[in-house]
Design a protein around this motif. Sequence first.
Motif, mmCIF file in Angstrom:
data_model
loop_
_atom_site.group_PDB
_atom_site.id
_atom_site.type_symbol
_atom_site.label_atom_id
_atom_site.label_comp_id
_atom_site.label_asym_id
_atom_site.label_seq_id
_atom_site.Cartn_x
_atom_site.Cartn_y
_atom_site.Cartn_z
ATOM 1 N N SER A 101 5.139 15.659 -3.539
ATOM 2 C CA SER A 101 5.707 14.576 -2.720
ATOM 3 C C SER A 101 7.199 14.439 -2.953
ATOM 4 O O SER A 101 7.971 14.221 -2.016
ATOM 5 C CB SER A 101 4.998 13.252 -3.027
ATOM 6 O OG SER A 101 3.649 13.292 -2.632
ATOM 7 N N ASN A 107 4.606 4.845 -6.895
ATOM 8 C CA ASN A 107 3.418 3.991 -6.982
ATOM 9 C C ASN A 107 2.126 4.695 -6.576
ATOM 10 O O ASN A 107 1.032 4.217 -6.878
ATOM 11 C CB ASN A 107 3.598 2.748 -6.107
ATOM 12 C CG ASN A 107 4.694 1.830 -6.621
ATOM 13 O OD1 ASN A 107 4.936 1.759 -7.821
ATOM 14 N ND2 ASN A 107 5.356 1.136 -5.712
ATOM 15 N N LYS A 108 2.274 5.811 -5.906
ATOM 16 C CA LYS A 108 1.111 6.485 -5.326
ATOM 17 C C LYS A 108 0.443 7.453 -6.298
ATOM 18 O O LYS A 108 -0.790 7.556 -6.353
ATOM 19 C CB LYS A 108 1.548 7.233 -4.065
ATOM 20 C CG LYS A 108 0.428 7.812 -3.226
ATOM 21 C CD LYS A 108 1.027 8.419 -1.965
ATOM 22 C CE LYS A 108 -0.018 9.041 -1.078
ATOM 23 N NZ LYS A 108 0.578 9.657 0.143
ATOM 24 N N TYR A 109 1.253 8.174 -7.053
ATOM 25 C CA TYR A 109 0.719 9.201 -7.945
ATOM 26 C C TYR A 109 1.262 9.036 -9.362
ATOM 27 O O TYR A 109 2.361 8.521 -9.562
ATOM 28 C CB TYR A 109 1.103 10.601 -7.450
ATOM 29 C CG TYR A 109 0.661 10.933 -6.054
ATOM 30 C CD1 TYR A 109 -0.684 11.043 -5.738
ATOM 31 C CD2 TYR A 109 1.601 11.156 -5.045
ATOM 32 C CE1 TYR A 109 -1.096 11.366 -4.448
ATOM 33 C CE2 TYR A 109 1.202 11.480 -3.763
ATOM 34 C CZ TYR A 109 -0.146 11.584 -3.465
ATOM 35 O OH TYR A 109 -0.539 11.903 -2.191
ATOM 36 N N ALA A 144 7.218 4.507 -2.760
ATOM 37 C CA ALA A 144 5.807 4.826 -2.519
ATOM 38 C C ALA A 144 5.334 5.959 -3.414
ATOM 39 O O ALA A 144 4.233 5.907 -3.969
ATOM 40 C CB ALA A 144 5.602 5.185 -1.051
ATOM 41 N N ASP A 189 0.860 -1.187 0.000
ATOM 42 C CA ASP A 189 0.000 0.000 0.000
ATOM 43 C C ASP A 189 0.898 1.240 0.000
ATOM 44 O O ASP A 189 1.623 1.481 0.977
ATOM 45 C CB ASP A 189 -0.892 -0.013 1.249
ATOM 46 C CG ASP A 189 -1.872 1.146 1.270
ATOM 47 O OD1 ASP A 189 -1.463 2.284 0.972
ATOM 48 O OD2 ASP A 189 -3.043 0.913 1.604
ATOM 49 N N PRO A 190 0.883 2.056 -1.069
ATOM 50 C CA PRO A 190 1.823 3.184 -1.152
ATOM 51 C C PRO A 190 1.627 4.239 -0.062
ATOM 52 O O PRO A 190 2.591 4.836 0.404
ATOM 53 C CB PRO A 190 1.574 3.763 -2.540
ATOM 54 C CG PRO A 190 0.226 3.263 -2.946
ATOM 55 C CD PRO A 190 0.071 1.936 -2.286
ATOM 56 N N GLU A 191 0.384 4.452 0.358
ATOM 57 C CA GLU A 191 0.119 5.431 1.422
ATOM 58 C C GLU A 191 0.780 4.982 2.723
ATOM 59 O O GLU A 191 1.472 5.757 3.395
ATOM 60 C CB GLU A 191 -1.386 5.597 1.623
ATOM 61 C CG GLU A 191 -1.762 6.559 2.737
ATOM 62 C CD GLU A 191 -1.459 8.003 2.411
ATOM 63 O OE1 GLU A 191 -1.111 8.758 3.337
ATOM 64 O OE2 GLU A 191 -1.558 8.371 1.229
ATOM 65 N N GLU A 239 4.699 4.964 2.399
ATOM 66 C CA GLU A 239 5.311 6.290 2.508
ATOM 67 C C GLU A 239 5.395 6.740 3.966
ATOM 68 O O GLU A 239 6.438 7.209 4.426
ATOM 69 C CB GLU A 239 4.519 7.310 1.691
ATOM 70 C CG GLU A 239 5.161 8.694 1.675
ATOM 71 C CD GLU A 239 4.391 9.676 0.821
ATOM 72 O OE1 GLU A 239 4.974 10.715 0.471
ATOM 73 O OE2 GLU A 239 3.198 9.424 0.507
#
Length: 295
Positions: A60, A48-50, A45, A19-21, A24
């Motif tokens: 970020s 993979n997140k944005y 993260a 889970d990237p959130e 991070e």
Amino acid sequence: DMYAYESDLVKAYTLSPNDPEITERYGYLLIDNKKEIGAELIFKAIENKYSSNDPRYYLSWADALVYLDDEGWYGREHILSQCIKLFPDFTTAYFELAYLYREKGDFVKSFQLYKKIYEMNPDDFRAANELAWAYFWNTEYDSAIHYWSSYKEYESRFSDTTQRVAFRHRLGMTYAIIGNKKKADRLFSEQLMIINGMIAQQQSRGIWGSSMAGLYFDLAVCEAYFGNKDKMIAALDSAYFRYHFFWNWGLNHEPVWEKYSTDEKLIALKIRNNENVEFKKRAFQKALIKSNIND
């Protein structure tokens, strides 16, 4: 509770390592606890997140690279400028770039950006606060007082009537400089009472959000004004070493505790914090080399 948060985050990462959130936040937890691998997790993260079509992608990266020298494609100025170019309505990027200019000592560019931000968002108390700071550093104290005096107007708009904006102590700081000690004392006393109420959970932290670190920093400012040096040091210790406050420039440039600049305890605290900063710089440099991320 910071300790409960850290424990819950470790459990969450164990259950959801992809889970990237979570990754991070766990990466920042590791970095704060001096584990270099945290920087690698943060970079992973973000990727993979944005997507690059999201302004938060650039923000970020700018946040993650805050400890590195501002050079080349990975420099924060370059990243934030790119973000503004692609997303001209994303005001958070303007804030971050203005912060960067201030930290680099370019007060002219910082001031120009803060004026632009306020023109874009006059109803945003953050814009008023930073514009007030810009006038303060330019020694235009009447203008700083004008914007920091707007705290009642902003607070009147909150649906939660216990919410407060962190203007009173800064307004008091400015009044103290121009010689109005009576007003300064009253404003610092009000701010100190508000902060202690928030720490004791007697009222909502409101606009301070989840930043207990920032709350303890402001507590240190108030204690310093009233000459409570030991309480100031204790509050700073909580801000930087319990809650991992990231605002290193503020620690080294705070006007209110300038009178304690030669104090051994404050110097020792700054040295300890600088050691943490240097560790994070090395960790992110190594992670950047390993990441093979291109411009």
